[in-house]
Design a protein around this motif. Structure first.
Motif, PDB file in Angstrom:
ATOM      1  N   TYR A   1       0.824  -1.208   0.000  1.00 46.78           N
ATOM      2  CA  TYR A   1       0.000   0.000   0.000  1.00 46.78           C
ATOM      3  C   TYR A   1       0.864   1.267   0.000  1.00 46.78           C
ATOM      4  N   GLU A   2       1.878   1.301   0.850  1.00 49.80           N
ATOM      5  CA  GLU A   2       2.718   2.497   0.957  1.00 49.80           C
ATOM      6  C   GLU A   2       3.427   2.787  -0.368  1.00 49.80           C
ATOM      7  N   THR A   3       3.830   1.732  -1.069  1.00 45.51           N
ATOM      8  CA  THR A   3       4.479   1.916  -2.367  1.00 45.51           C
ATOM      9  C   THR A   3       3.490   2.428  -3.398  1.00 45.51           C
ATOM     10  N   GLN A   4       2.271   1.907  -3.359  1.00 41.47           N
ATOM     11  CA  GLN A   4       1.234   2.386  -4.277  1.00 41.47           C
ATOM     12  C   GLN A   4       0.975   3.876  -4.049  1.00 41.47           C
ATOM     13  N   VAL A   5       0.909   4.280  -2.797  1.00 44.85           N
ATOM     14  CA  VAL A   5       0.681   5.698  -2.489  1.00 44.85           C
ATOM     15  C   VAL A   5       1.795   6.552  -3.076  1.00 44.85           C
ATOM     16  N   GLU A   6       3.038   6.120  -2.914  1.00 39.90           N
ATOM     17  CA  GLU A   6       4.168   6.891  -3.435  1.00 39.90           C
ATOM     18  C   GLU A   6       4.148   6.946  -4.957  1.00 39.90           C
ATOM     19  N   ILE A   7       3.864   5.822  -5.602  1.00 37.80           N
ATOM     20  CA  ILE A   7       3.819   5.789  -7.064  1.00 37.80           C
ATOM     21  C   ILE A   7       2.774   6.751  -7.605  1.00 37.80           C
TER      22      ILE A   7
ATOM     23  N   PHE B   1       2.799  10.221  -9.933  1.00 37.07           N
ATOM     24  CA  PHE B   1       2.020  10.410 -11.161  1.00 37.07           C
ATOM     25  C   PHE B   1       1.176  11.680 -11.060  1.00 37.07           C
ATOM     26  N   ARG B   2       0.527  11.872  -9.918  1.00 37.83           N
ATOM     27  CA  ARG B   2      -0.353  13.031  -9.741  1.00 37.83           C
ATOM     28  C   ARG B   2       0.447  14.331  -9.750  1.00 37.83           C
ATOM     29  N   ALA B   3       1.621  14.326  -9.147  1.00 37.48           N
ATOM     30  CA  ALA B   3       2.445  15.531  -9.138  1.00 37.48           C
ATOM     31  C   ALA B   3       2.882  15.912 -10.553  1.00 37.48           C
ATOM     32  N   GLN B   4       3.155  14.895 -11.378  1.00 42.51           N
ATOM     33  CA  GLN B   4       3.587  15.153 -12.753  1.00 42.51           C
ATOM     34  C   GLN B   4       2.414  15.596 -13.631  1.00 42.51           C
ATOM     35  N   GLU B   5       1.240  14.996 -13.439  1.00 42.47           N
ATOM     36  CA  GLU B   5       0.063  15.289 -14.271  1.00 42.47           C
ATOM     37  C   GLU B   5      -1.182  15.236 -13.385  1.00 42.47           C
ATOM     38  N   PRO B   6      -1.531  16.354 -12.739  1.00 44.09           N
ATOM     39  CA  PRO B   6      -2.639  16.348 -11.779  1.00 44.09           C
ATOM     40  C   PRO B   6      -3.997  15.956 -12.370  1.00 44.09           C
TER      41      PRO B   6
ATOM     42  N   HIS C   1      -6.431   4.838 -14.259  1.00 45.90           N
ATOM     43  CA  HIS C   1      -6.200   4.202 -15.559  1.00 45.90           C
ATOM     44  C   HIS C   1      -5.578   5.169 -16.563  1.00 45.90           C
ATOM     45  N   HIS C   2      -5.864   6.467 -16.445  1.00 44.75           N
ATOM     46  CA  HIS C   2      -5.221   7.424 -17.346  1.00 44.75           C
ATOM     47  C   HIS C   2      -3.732   7.542 -17.056  1.00 44.75           C
ATOM     48  N   TRP C   3      -3.366   7.630 -15.786  1.00 46.61           N
ATOM     49  CA  TRP C   3      -1.939   7.684 -15.453  1.00 46.61           C
ATOM     50  C   TRP C   3      -1.210   6.446 -15.963  1.00 46.61           C
ATOM     51  N   LEU C   4      -1.835   5.285 -15.787  1.00 47.56           N
ATOM     52  CA  LEU C   4      -1.191   4.039 -16.200  1.00 47.56           C
ATOM     53  C   LEU C   4      -1.096   3.923 -17.717  1.00 47.56           C
ATOM     54  N   ILE C   5      -2.142   4.322 -18.421  1.00 45.27           N
ATOM     55  CA  ILE C   5      -2.114   4.282 -19.883  1.00 45.27           C
ATOM     56  C   ILE C   5      -1.003   5.183 -20.426  1.00 45.27           C
ATOM     57  N   LEU C   6      -0.946   6.407 -19.930  1.00 37.19           N
ATOM     58  CA  LEU C   6       0.060   7.350 -20.416  1.00 37.19           C
ATOM     59  C   LEU C   6       1.469   6.864 -20.085  1.00 37.19           C
ATOM     60  N   HIS C   7       1.633   6.284 -18.904  1.00 36.67           N
ATOM     61  CA  HIS C   7       2.947   5.765 -18.523  1.00 36.67           C
ATOM     62  C   HIS C   7       3.339   4.601 -19.440  1.00 36.67           C
ATOM     63  N   GLY C   8       2.386   3.731 -19.744  1.00 34.49           N
ATOM     64  CA  GLY C   8       2.671   2.600 -20.626  1.00 34.49           C
ATOM     65  C   GLY C   8       2.889   3.011 -22.064  1.00 34.49           C
ATOM     66  N   ARG C   9       2.191   4.042 -22.487  1.00 37.18           N
ATOM     67  CA  ARG C   9       2.290   4.483 -23.889  1.00 37.18           C
ATOM     68  C   ARG C   9       3.610   5.202 -24.176  1.00 37.18           C
ATOM     69  N   TYR C  10       4.088   5.997 -23.216  1.00 42.73           N
ATOM     70  CA  TYR C  10       5.234   6.855 -23.492  1.00 42.73           C
ATOM     71  C   TYR C  10       6.513   6.484 -22.741  1.00 42.73           C
ATOM     72  N   ILE C  11       6.419   5.751 -21.648  1.00 36.61           N
ATOM     73  CA  ILE C  11       7.615   5.411 -20.866  1.00 36.61           C
ATOM     74  C   ILE C  11       7.811   3.903 -20.762  1.00 36.61           C
TER      75      ILE C  11
ATOM     76  N   LEU D   1       9.783   7.912 -13.679  1.00 33.49           N
ATOM     77  CA  LEU D   1       9.744   8.560 -12.373  1.00 33.49           C
ATOM     78  C   LEU D   1       9.476   7.590 -11.230  1.00 33.49           C
ATOM     79  N   ILE D   2       9.196   6.309 -11.541  1.00 34.59           N
ATOM     80  CA  ILE D   2       9.010   5.323 -10.474  1.00 34.59           C
ATOM     81  C   ILE D   2      10.042   4.201 -10.577  1.00 34.59           C
ATOM     82  N   ARG D   3      11.133   4.468 -11.263  1.00 37.03           N
ATOM     83  CA  ARG D   3      12.153   3.422 -11.484  1.00 37.03           C
ATOM     84  C   ARG D   3      12.613   2.798 -10.168  1.00 37.03           C
ATOM     85  N   ASP D   4      12.827   3.615  -9.132  1.00 34.38           N
ATOM     86  CA  ASP D   4      13.351   3.107  -7.868  1.00 34.38           C
ATOM     87  C   ASP D   4      12.345   2.255  -7.106  1.00 34.38           C
ATOM     88  N   LEU D   5      11.064   2.319  -7.508  1.00 33.81           N
ATOM     89  CA  LEU D   5      10.013   1.556  -6.838  1.00 33.81           C
ATOM     90  C   LEU D   5       9.565   0.338  -7.637  1.00 33.81           C
TER      91      LEU D   5
END
Length: 214
Positions: free
Chosen positions: A7-13, A17-22, A180-190, A202-206
Motif C-alpha cells: 500500500y505504501e508503495t502504491q501511495v508513493e507511485i 504520477f499526480r504531481a507530474q500530471e494532476p 487508468h489514465h496515469w497508467l495508460i500514459l505511462h505505458g504508452r510513453y515510458i 519517475l518510479i524506477r526506484d520503486l
C-alpha cells in the motif's frame, strides 16, 4: 505472477504520477458523451491519433445519434475508412445510434449494463465513457495497463478483468478516479513493451522489473 505492491508503495507511485500530471486526460477528441462513445468504439485495434484524424470531420456533421443516422452507414464508412475494421465499426455505430434514439431519447446512458448492451461496446469502452464523461472511478484496462500492471506489480492479473479488479483492490481510493489514465500514459510513453524508457521513469526506484534498460 507478481504480488501487488504494498500500500505504501502504491501511495508513493500514484503521488508521483499526480504531481507530474494532476488532471490526466484521454487523448481521443470528442465534444460530448455521444462523440466520446463513438470515438472509443472506433479506437479498438486502432491508435487514438488515427481515430482523431478520421473523426474531426465526422463530428462536424454528426455529433448526435440522430445526425449519425441521417448521415447513413455508407457516408460514415467514407469518413472512417482509414481505421481498421471500418465496415464492421460503421455498422455498429449506426446500430448503437438507432438504439440511443429509440430507447434512450438520444442520450448516452450512465450505466455500465446499458452501455455494454449497445452494439460494439464492451467493458473497456463502457468504462472509458463512465470514467471520462460521468466521472466514475471505472478502470478501462488496455494492453498498456495490462503490461505495466504485471511488469511493475501495481495491478497484476492474468487477464484484463483481473487487472481491473487489482486496480480497484490495491490502488488507494484517492487515486482511483485517474488511475487508468496515469497508467495508460505511462505505458504508452515510458514503460513501452519492447524498450521501456527506464532512465526516464519517475518510479524506477520503486519498480521490481528486473530487466530495466540503461
Amino acid at each position: 505472477m507478481r504480488q501487488p505492491l504494498p500500500y505504501e508503495t502504491q501511495v508513493e507511485i500514484f503521488s508521483r504520477f499526480r504531481a507530474q500530471e494532476p488532471e490526466p486526460r484521454g487523448e481521443l477528441e470528442h465534444v460530448n458523451a455521444y462523440t466520446l462513445l463513438v470515438a472509443v468504439a472506433l479506437s479498438a485495434q486502432a491508435t487514438d491519433a488515427g481515430v482523431n484524424r478520421a473523426t474531426r470531420a465526422l463530428f462536424q456533421v454528426a455529433d448526435t445519434p440522430r445526425k449519425m443516422l441521417d448521415l447513413g452507414e455508407e457516408a460514415l464508412v467514407e469518413h472512417i475508412r482509414t481505421i481498421g475494421l471500418f465496415r464492421n465499426k460503421a455498422r455498429n455505430v449506426i446500430k448503437l445510434s438507432r438504439i440511443l434514439v429509440e430507447e434512450h431519447e438520444g442520450e448516452v446512458p450512465s450505466s455500465r449494463a446499458a452501455l455494454q448492451a449497445l452494439p460494439g461496446v464492451g467493458r473497456k469502452t463502457a468504462n472509458v465513457v463512465l470514467n471520462m464523461w460521468w466521472g466514475h472511478p471505472a478502470q478501462a484496462v488496455d494492453t498498456h495497463i495490462f503490461r505495466i500492471g504485471n511488469r511493475t506489480g501495481i495491478c497484476p492479473g492474468r487477464d484484463v478483468v483481473a487487472v481491473e479488479r487489482a486496480i480497484e483492490d490495491h490502488v488507494p481510493v484517492e487515486f482511483q478516479r485517474h488511475a487508468h489514465h496515469w497508467l495508460i500514459l505511462h505505458g504508452r510513453y515510458i514503460c513501452k513493451a519492447r524498450k521501456p524508457l527506464c532512465a526516464n521513469c519517475l518510479i524506477r526506484d520503486l519498480c521490481p522489473f528486473e530487466e530495466k534498460t540503461v
